[in-house]
Scaffold this motif. Structure first.
Motif, PDB file in Angstrom:
ATOM      1  N   MET A  90       0.828  -1.214   0.000  1.00  0.00           N
ATOM      2  CA  MET A  90       0.000   0.000   0.000  1.00  0.00           C
ATOM      3  C   MET A  90       0.857   1.257   0.000  1.00  0.00           C
ATOM      4  O   MET A  90       0.505   2.260  -0.631  1.00  0.00           O
ATOM      5  N   MET A  91       1.990   1.227   0.690  1.00  0.00           N
ATOM      6  CA  MET A  91       2.868   2.398   0.711  1.00  0.00           C
ATOM      7  C   MET A  91       3.418   2.692  -0.678  1.00  0.00           C
ATOM      8  O   MET A  91       3.570   3.856  -1.064  1.00  0.00           O
ATOM      9  N   LEU A  92       3.718   1.647  -1.447  1.00  0.00           N
ATOM     10  CA  LEU A  92       4.188   1.847  -2.819  1.00  0.00           C
ATOM     11  C   LEU A  92       3.098   2.500  -3.668  1.00  0.00           C
ATOM     12  O   LEU A  92       3.366   3.388  -4.474  1.00  0.00           O
ATOM     13  N   VAL A  93       1.868   2.049  -3.471  1.00  0.00           N
ATOM     14  CA  VAL A  93       0.731   2.620  -4.206  1.00  0.00           C
ATOM     15  C   VAL A  93       0.482   4.066  -3.777  1.00  0.00           C
ATOM     16  O   VAL A  93       0.304   4.966  -4.608  1.00  0.00           O
ATOM     17  N   LEU A  94       0.486   4.300  -2.471  1.00  0.00           N
ATOM     18  CA  LEU A  94       0.203   5.629  -1.948  1.00  0.00           C
ATOM     19  C   LEU A  94       1.317   6.618  -2.255  1.00  0.00           C
ATOM     20  O   LEU A  94       1.067   7.824  -2.375  1.00  0.00           O
ATOM     21  N   LEU A 246      10.234   7.087 -11.137  1.00  0.00           N
ATOM     22  CA  LEU A 246      10.947   6.161 -10.257  1.00  0.00           C
ATOM     23  C   LEU A 246       9.996   5.525  -9.253  1.00  0.00           C
ATOM     24  O   LEU A 246      10.092   4.330  -8.957  1.00  0.00           O
ATOM     25  N   SER A 247       9.050   6.314  -8.747  1.00  0.00           N
ATOM     26  CA  SER A 247       8.069   5.805  -7.797  1.00  0.00           C
ATOM     27  C   SER A 247       7.155   4.769  -8.454  1.00  0.00           C
ATOM     28  O   SER A 247       6.803   3.760  -7.844  1.00  0.00           O
ATOM     29  N   ILE A 294       3.041  -3.569 -16.563  1.00  0.00           N
ATOM     30  CA  ILE A 294       2.526  -2.278 -17.039  1.00  0.00           C
ATOM     31  C   ILE A 294       3.065  -1.140 -16.171  1.00  0.00           C
ATOM     32  O   ILE A 294       3.487  -0.090 -16.682  1.00  0.00           O
ATOM     33  N   LEU A 295       3.069  -1.339 -14.858  1.00  0.00           N
ATOM     34  CA  LEU A 295       3.584  -0.314 -13.949  1.00  0.00           C
ATOM     35  C   LEU A 295       5.074  -0.070 -14.183  1.00  0.00           C
ATOM     36  O   LEU A 295       5.533   1.079 -14.221  1.00  0.00           O
ATOM     37  N   PHE A 296       5.826  -1.153 -14.354  1.00  0.00           N
ATOM     38  CA  PHE A 296       7.273  -1.018 -14.547  1.00  0.00           C
ATOM     39  C   PHE A 296       7.591  -0.267 -15.840  1.00  0.00           C
ATOM     40  O   PHE A 296       8.390   0.678 -15.848  1.00  0.00           O
ATOM     41  N   VAL A 297       6.956  -0.683 -16.946  1.00  0.00           N
ATOM     42  CA  VAL A 297       7.210  -0.046 -18.243  1.00  0.00           C
ATOM     43  C   VAL A 297       6.782   1.424 -18.215  1.00  0.00           C
ATOM     44  O   VAL A 297       7.488   2.306 -18.722  1.00  0.00           O
TER      45      VAL A 297
END
Length: 316
Positions: A90-94, A246-247, A294-297
């Motif tokens: 969740m912290m990565l998403v937030l 980067l995030s 998808i998020l990484f690209v």
């Protein structure tokens, strides 16, 4: 000798939950600032205690079962690990959500960070932990997950309950700019509570989440104070696109964290799947890989594009 009559407990209804939330809002925004707000840092702890007292009193008045409304049970190690891993996801998403919002509300986020750092400047870490992590983790969970989420159970639909309770939790933080992140956090807390039926786990998540703020304030408080007193802070309000990229790259790990955390959270749940990845459901693994990919690209694209855009500025 006559047998003691068993006390008949009543189930909380949605209107009761909303009434408690209304009273809590009046207390938070109108009463507390004039009374406990005058007591300084200790007033923050007493203010949170008001939520606890209100919650317990409401359940007692309406003849609810305190043990069912506020279920604290012995935790398991694997479920605790699940809470920690879910928090990481969740912290990565937030983090992504917050950085994007900072593009639109840079001054609000900067001023909020500085105000918090200055407001708790010089506060011992132990007291800071009590104010920002321990008391909210207990008192707010007793109010929002204990009373409010339980009162919404008659609605039956889990996701409707999570959405409503998350939105109310977001509104309680009194900032439209931070409404989305706090709402998502509220949904995560509600999910953990409903899935485990144990208030300990949502309190733990809440504590870990707020403790991260304590660490930031303790470690970077001097930097915030410096930025508040110099023009450098104005420049820092602008979020580079490369930072968002980067995030987003880091958030590619979020689906796996949430999935694994959820699996560990159900370690004590009877009938839940025995293996992390069901053999007859390859779609689960494919979906996780697809979302992460998808998020990484997308993150790589934003990072490279941001660096190219910032290039001329770096060489001025």
């Amino acid at each position: 000798m006559e047998k003691e009559k068993k006390r008949e407990y009543r189930t909380l209804r949605p209107w009761q939950g909303f009434l408690v939330i209304l009273v809590a809002a009046i207390y938070l925004f109108l009463i507390a600032p004039k009374i406990v707000g005058q007591l300084g840092r200790m007033g923050s702890i007493l203010g949170e205690a008001g939520f606890f007292i209100l919650s317990v009193a409401a359940v007692w008045i309406w003849k609810g079962n305190l043990k069912e409304v506020f279920p604290f049970r012995k935790p398991s190690f694997t479920a605790i690990a699940g809470v920690v891993i879910m928090w990481m996801g969740m912290m990565l998403v937030l983090s992504v959500t917050t950085l994007i919002l900072q593009l639109f509300f840079p001054a609000v986020y900067f001023e909020s960070g500085v105000e918090t750092a200055l407001g708790y400047a010089g506060t011992p870490v132990v007291l800071l932990t009590l104010i920002l992590a321990v008391s909210p983790a207990i008192c707010e969970e007793v109010l929002f997950r204990g009373v409010f989420v339980n009162s919404l159970r008659p609605l039956k639909n889990k996701w409707v309950i999570l959405l409503i309770s998350g939105i109310i939790f977001g509104l309680f933080h009194g900032s439209l700019a931070k409404f989305l992140p706090t709402t998502l956090g509220g949904i995560a807390l509600g999910f953990i509570f409903l899935e485990t039926g144990n208030l300990f786990y949502s309190c733990l998540y809440h504590f870990i989440n707020n403790m991260s703020s304590v660490v930031v304030i303790a470690a970077l408080g001097d930097i915030y104070r410096y930025m508040a007193q110099s023009s450098y802070g104005l420049e820092m309000q602008e979020i580079p696109l490369a930072s968002i990229g980067l995030s987003v790259i880091l958030s590619a790990a979020a689906p796996a964290c949430l999935y694994i955390g959820n699996y560990l959270l159900h370690s004590q749940t009877e009938g839940y799947r025995d293996t992390l990845f069901p053999r007859k459901k390859p779609g689960v693994v494919i979906s996780l890989i697809a979302v992460s990919g998808i998020l990484f690209v997308s993150g790589v694209y934003l990072f490279i594009y941001g660096m190219i855009e910032a290039g001329p500025m770096l060489y001025k």
